[in-house]
Design a protein around this motif. Structure first.
Motif, PDB file in Angstrom:
ATOM      1  N   PRO A 251       2.669 -76.422 -48.196  1.00 49.56           N
ATOM      2  CA  PRO A 251       2.906 -75.291 -47.289  1.00 49.56           C
ATOM      3  C   PRO A 251       3.898 -75.625 -46.176  1.00 49.56           C
ATOM      4  CG  PRO A 251       0.897 -76.420 -46.673  1.00 49.56           C
ATOM      5  CD  PRO A 251       1.483 -77.175 -47.836  1.00 49.56           C
ATOM      6  N   PRO A 252       5.164 -75.194 -46.298  1.00 47.69           N
ATOM      7  CA  PRO A 252       6.071 -75.378 -45.165  1.00 47.69           C
ATOM      8  C   PRO A 252       5.530 -74.637 -43.940  1.00 47.69           C
ATOM      9  CG  PRO A 252       7.292 -74.711 -47.115  1.00 47.69           C
ATOM     10  CD  PRO A 252       5.829 -74.549 -47.422  1.00 47.69           C
ATOM     11  N   THR A 253       5.816 -75.164 -42.783  1.00 49.33           N
ATOM     12  CA  THR A 253       5.352 -74.563 -41.537  1.00 49.33           C
ATOM     13  C   THR A 253       6.211 -73.343 -41.207  1.00 49.33           C
ATOM     14  OG1 THR A 253       4.663 -76.733 -40.770  1.00 49.33           O
ATOM     15  CG2 THR A 253       4.874 -75.012 -39.101  1.00 49.33           C
ATOM     16  N   GLN A 254       5.570 -72.206 -41.001  1.00 54.43           N
ATOM     17  CA  GLN A 254       6.273 -71.001 -40.594  1.00 54.43           C
ATOM     18  C   GLN A 254       6.124 -70.833 -39.082  1.00 54.43           C
ATOM     19  OE1 GLN A 254       4.494 -67.978 -43.182  1.00 54.43           O
ATOM     20  NE2 GLN A 254       6.378 -67.966 -44.370  1.00 54.43           N
ATOM     21  N   LEU A 255       7.254 -70.744 -38.405  1.00 57.22           N
ATOM     22  CA  LEU A 255       7.276 -70.561 -36.951  1.00 57.22           C
ATOM     23  C   LEU A 255       8.102 -69.319 -36.616  1.00 57.22           C
ATOM     24  CD1 LEU A 255       7.986 -74.296 -36.028  1.00 57.22           C
ATOM     25  CD2 LEU A 255       5.786 -73.117 -35.892  1.00 57.22           C
ATOM     26  N   PRO A 256       7.545 -68.114 -36.836  1.00 57.39           N
ATOM     27  CA  PRO A 256       8.307 -66.894 -36.542  1.00 57.39           C
ATOM     28  C   PRO A 256       8.473 -66.699 -35.036  1.00 57.39           C
ATOM     29  CG  PRO A 256       6.067 -66.330 -37.180  1.00 57.39           C
ATOM     30  CD  PRO A 256       6.204 -67.819 -37.345  1.00 57.39           C
ATOM     31  N   SER A 257       9.664 -66.243 -34.657  1.00 56.95           N
ATOM     32  CA  SER A 257       9.907 -65.963 -33.240  1.00 56.95           C
ATOM     33  C   SER A 257      11.148 -65.076 -33.143  1.00 56.95           C
ATOM     34  CB  SER A 257      10.136 -67.261 -32.466  1.00 56.95           C
ATOM     35  OG  SER A 257      10.384 -66.974 -31.096  1.00 56.95           O
ATOM     36  N   ILE A 258      11.107 -64.139 -32.225  1.00 59.40           N
ATOM     37  CA  ILE A 258      12.251 -63.268 -31.970  1.00 59.40           C
ATOM     38  C   ILE A 258      12.377 -63.090 -30.464  1.00 59.40           C
ATOM     39  CG2 ILE A 258      10.937 -61.114 -32.139  1.00 59.40           C
ATOM     40  CD1 ILE A 258      13.412 -59.914 -33.608  1.00 59.40           C
TER      41      ILE A 258
ATOM     42  N   THR B 284      25.759 -48.232 -20.329  1.00 59.06           N
ATOM     43  CA  THR B 284      25.705 -48.688 -21.721  1.00 59.06           C
ATOM     44  C   THR B 284      24.784 -49.907 -21.774  1.00 59.06           C
ATOM     45  OG1 THR B 284      27.956 -47.925 -22.136  1.00 59.06           O
ATOM     46  CG2 THR B 284      27.034 -49.548 -23.685  1.00 59.06           C
ATOM     47  N   TYR B 285      23.706 -49.748 -22.516  1.00 64.26           N
ATOM     48  CA  TYR B 285      22.758 -50.851 -22.675  1.00 64.26           C
ATOM     49  C   TYR B 285      23.087 -51.623 -23.954  1.00 64.26           C
ATOM     50  CZ  TYR B 285      19.900 -48.724 -19.023  1.00 64.26           C
ATOM     51  OH  TYR B 285      19.458 -48.211 -17.832  1.00 64.26           O
ATOM     52  N   THR B 286      23.015 -52.922 -23.892  1.00 67.67           N
ATOM     53  CA  THR B 286      23.230 -53.788 -25.060  1.00 67.67           C
ATOM     54  C   THR B 286      21.955 -54.586 -25.290  1.00 67.67           C
ATOM     55  OG1 THR B 286      25.584 -53.950 -24.554  1.00 67.67           O
ATOM     56  CG2 THR B 286      24.661 -55.611 -26.049  1.00 67.67           C
ATOM     57  N   PHE B 287      21.511 -54.570 -26.533  1.00 67.82           N
ATOM     58  CA  PHE B 287      20.304 -55.294 -26.930  1.00 67.82           C
ATOM     59  C   PHE B 287      20.737 -56.437 -27.862  1.00 67.82           C
ATOM     60  CE2 PHE B 287      19.482 -50.840 -26.242  1.00 67.82           C
ATOM     61  CZ  PHE B 287      18.350 -50.802 -25.458  1.00 67.82           C
ATOM     62  N   THR B 288      20.686 -57.649 -27.392  1.00 70.17           N
ATOM     63  CA  THR B 288      21.069 -58.810 -28.203  1.00 70.17           C
ATOM     64  C   THR B 288      19.793 -59.448 -28.734  1.00 70.17           C
ATOM     65  OG1 THR B 288      23.017 -59.153 -26.821  1.00 70.17           O
ATOM     66  CG2 THR B 288      22.331 -61.000 -28.236  1.00 70.17           C
ATOM     67  N   ILE B 289      19.609 -59.338 -30.048  1.00 72.88           N
ATOM     68  CA  ILE B 289      18.377 -59.813 -30.679  1.00 72.88           C
ATOM     69  C   ILE B 289      18.678 -61.097 -31.436  1.00 72.88           C
ATOM     70  CG2 ILE B 289      16.599 -59.226 -32.374  1.00 72.88           C
ATOM     71  CD1 ILE B 289      17.392 -56.236 -31.666  1.00 72.88           C
ATOM     72  N   THR B 290      17.860 -62.095 -31.219  1.00 78.66           N
ATOM     73  CA  THR B 290      18.047 -63.396 -31.870  1.00 78.66           C
ATOM     74  C   THR B 290      16.761 -63.818 -32.561  1.00 78.66           C
ATOM     75  OG1 THR B 290      19.603 -64.034 -30.136  1.00 78.66           O
ATOM     76  CG2 THR B 290      18.684 -65.821 -31.497  1.00 78.66           C
ATOM     77  N   ASN B 291      16.890 -64.190 -33.812  1.00 83.80           N
ATOM     78  CA  ASN B 291      15.774 -64.806 -34.538  1.00 83.80           C
ATOM     79  C   ASN B 291      15.837 -66.290 -34.215  1.00 83.80           C
ATOM     80  OD1 ASN B 291      14.038 -66.017 -36.321  1.00 83.80           O
ATOM     81  ND2 ASN B 291      14.769 -64.938 -38.136  1.00 83.80           N
TER      82      ASN B 291
ATOM     83  N   ASN C 193      11.937 -69.953 -37.538  1.00 74.86           N
ATOM     84  CA  ASN C 193      12.436 -70.625 -38.737  1.00 74.86           C
ATOM     85  C   ASN C 193      12.197 -69.823 -40.016  1.00 74.86           C
ATOM     86  OD1 ASN C 193       9.692 -70.998 -39.217  1.00 74.86           O
ATOM     87  ND2 ASN C 193       9.897 -73.150 -39.762  1.00 74.86           N
ATOM     88  N   VAL C 194      11.803 -68.540 -39.869  1.00 75.85           N
ATOM     89  CA  VAL C 194      11.629 -67.696 -41.041  1.00 75.85           C
ATOM     90  C   VAL C 194      12.486 -66.445 -40.903  1.00 75.85           C
ATOM     91  CG1 VAL C 194       9.286 -68.471 -41.599  1.00 75.85           C
ATOM     92  CG2 VAL C 194       9.594 -66.560 -40.033  1.00 75.85           C
ATOM     93  N   THR C 195      12.878 -65.906 -42.040  1.00 71.74           N
ATOM     94  CA  THR C 195      13.652 -64.672 -42.045  1.00 71.74           C
ATOM     95  C   THR C 195      12.750 -63.527 -41.614  1.00 71.74           C
ATOM     96  OG1 THR C 195      15.029 -65.537 -43.821  1.00 71.74           O
ATOM     97  CG2 THR C 195      15.027 -63.138 -43.500  1.00 71.74           C
ATOM     98  N   LEU C 196      13.241 -62.663 -40.743  1.00 70.32           N
ATOM     99  CA  LEU C 196      12.464 -61.526 -40.253  1.00 70.32           C
ATOM    100  C   LEU C 196      13.075 -60.240 -40.806  1.00 70.32           C
ATOM    101  CD1 LEU C 196      12.160 -62.637 -36.517  1.00 70.32           C
ATOM    102  CD2 LEU C 196      10.445 -62.906 -38.322  1.00 70.32           C
ATOM    103  N   ASP C 197      12.235 -59.229 -41.045  1.00 66.46           N
ATOM    104  CA  ASP C 197      12.751 -57.945 -41.492  1.00 66.46           C
ATOM    105  C   ASP C 197      12.048 -56.839 -40.721  1.00 66.46           C
ATOM    106  OD1 ASP C 197      10.240 -57.821 -42.645  1.00 66.46           O
ATOM    107  OD2 ASP C 197      10.957 -57.792 -44.703  1.00 66.46           O
ATOM    108  N   ASN C 198      12.435 -55.600 -41.018  1.00 70.55           N
ATOM    109  CA  ASN C 198      11.863 -54.428 -40.357  1.00 70.55           C
ATOM    110  C   ASN C 198      11.989 -54.559 -38.835  1.00 70.55           C
ATOM    111  OD1 ASN C 198      10.677 -51.892 -40.428  1.00 70.55           O
ATOM    112  ND2 ASN C 198       8.610 -52.716 -40.238  1.00 70.55           N
ATOM    113  N   ILE C 199      13.205 -54.910 -38.375  1.00 71.59           N
ATOM    114  CA  ILE C 199      13.446 -55.093 -36.940  1.00 71.59           C
ATOM    115  C   ILE C 199      13.591 -53.714 -36.299  1.00 71.59           C
ATOM    116  CG2 ILE C 199      14.935 -56.210 -35.236  1.00 71.59           C
ATOM    117  CD1 ILE C 199      13.638 -58.107 -37.372  1.00 71.59           C
ATOM    118  N   ILE C 200      12.775 -53.444 -35.320  1.00 74.34           N
ATOM    119  CA  ILE C 200      12.790 -52.140 -34.640  1.00 74.34           C
ATOM    120  C   ILE C 200      12.966 -52.382 -33.133  1.00 74.34           C
ATOM    121  CG2 ILE C 200      11.487 -50.060 -34.123  1.00 74.34           C
ATOM    122  CD1 ILE C 200       9.972 -50.557 -36.793  1.00 74.34           C
TER     123      ILE C 200
END
Length: 187
Positions: A142-149, A169-176, A179-186
Motif C-alpha cells: 500500500p503506497p502512502t496516500q497524502l491528499p492535499s489541496i 477581478t478575483y483569481t483563485f490559484t489552486i495547487t495540488n 501526492n495523489v491525483t485529485l478530481d472533481n475540483i469545485i
C-alpha cells in the motif's frame, strides 16, 4: 520413477552344470512433485511514496519428493526489473532445496493514486515425468496516500481607489500539494 532389481540363484546338482535362475522385480516409487513460492516485498517504512523502490523476493522451495528442473519464475508487473535468480547445480532444484530470486519496482503515480500495488508471480518446474508443477503467490503493497489541496485567492482592482462601479477581478490559484491525483475540483 522405478527401482529395478534383479537377483540370481545358482545351485550345483549332484551331476552336471550348475542350475541358474534369474528374476527381476520393478518397484515404482510414488512420485509426488511439488513446488511452492512465497513472494514478499520490502519497502521504506512507514511511508511508501512516489519514486520509492520495492524489492520483491521470490522464495522457491521444492517441497515434493523428486528433483525438479527448468525452474522459471515469472512476474507480469509492468516496469519490474529483470528477476535475478541464482544458477542451480545442473539446472535442477533438489528435494527440499530453496532458491531465492529478487526484482525491484519503482512506485509511479498510478500506484499512489490506486492506493496499492497488487503483484502476482508464478513459478513453474518440470518433474522427471508428467506435467509441469505450477504455483502462484500475490503480495499487495500500500503506497502512502497524502491528499492535499491549497488555494490562494487574490484580488485585482483599480488603484489607489476602489470606487462605486469599479470591477474587482478575483483569481483563485489552486495547487495540488499532495501526492495523489485529485478530481472533481469545485471552487
Amino acid at each position: 520413477g522405478e527401482v529395478i532389481n534383479s537377483a540370481n540363484v545358482a545351485a550345483d546338482p549332484p551331476s552336471g552344470p550348475p542350475e541358474i535362475f534369474t528374476d527381476t522385480v520393478t518397484v515404482p516409487p510414488t512420485q509426488l512433485p511439488s513446488i511452492v513460492m512465497e513472494k514478499s516485498a520490502e519497502y521504506p517504512q512507514p511511508e511508501l511514496l512516489l519514486g520509492d523502490t520495492i524489492t520483491y523476493t521470490f522464495t522457491v522451495t521444492n517441497d515434493g519428493n523428486v528433483t525438479l528442473d527448468n525452474i522459471v519464475v515469472t512476474d507480469g508487473l509492468p516496469n519490474l526489473s529483470p528477476i535475478n535468480c541464482p544458477a542451480l547445480p545442473n539446472g535442477e532444484l533438489a528435494v527440499n532445496a530453496v532458491m531465492v530470486c529478487t526484482a525491484t519496482y519503482v512506485i509511479d503515480q498510478d500506484d499512489v493514486d490506486n492506493g496499492e500495488v497488487i503483484n502476482s508471480a508464478g513459478v513453474s518446474a518440470d518433474p522427471p515425468s508428467g506435467p509441469p508443477e505450477i504455483f502462484t503467490d500475490t503480495v499487495t503493497v500500500p503506497p502512502t496516500q497524502l491528499p492535499s489541496i491549497v488555494m490562494e485567492k487574490s484580488a485585482e482592482y483599480p488603484q489607489p481607489e476602489l470606487l462605486l462601479g469599479d470591477t474587482i477581478t478575483y483569481t483563485f490559484t489552486i495547487t495540488n500539494d499532495g501526492n495523489v491525483t485529485l478530481d472533481n475540483i469545485i471552487v
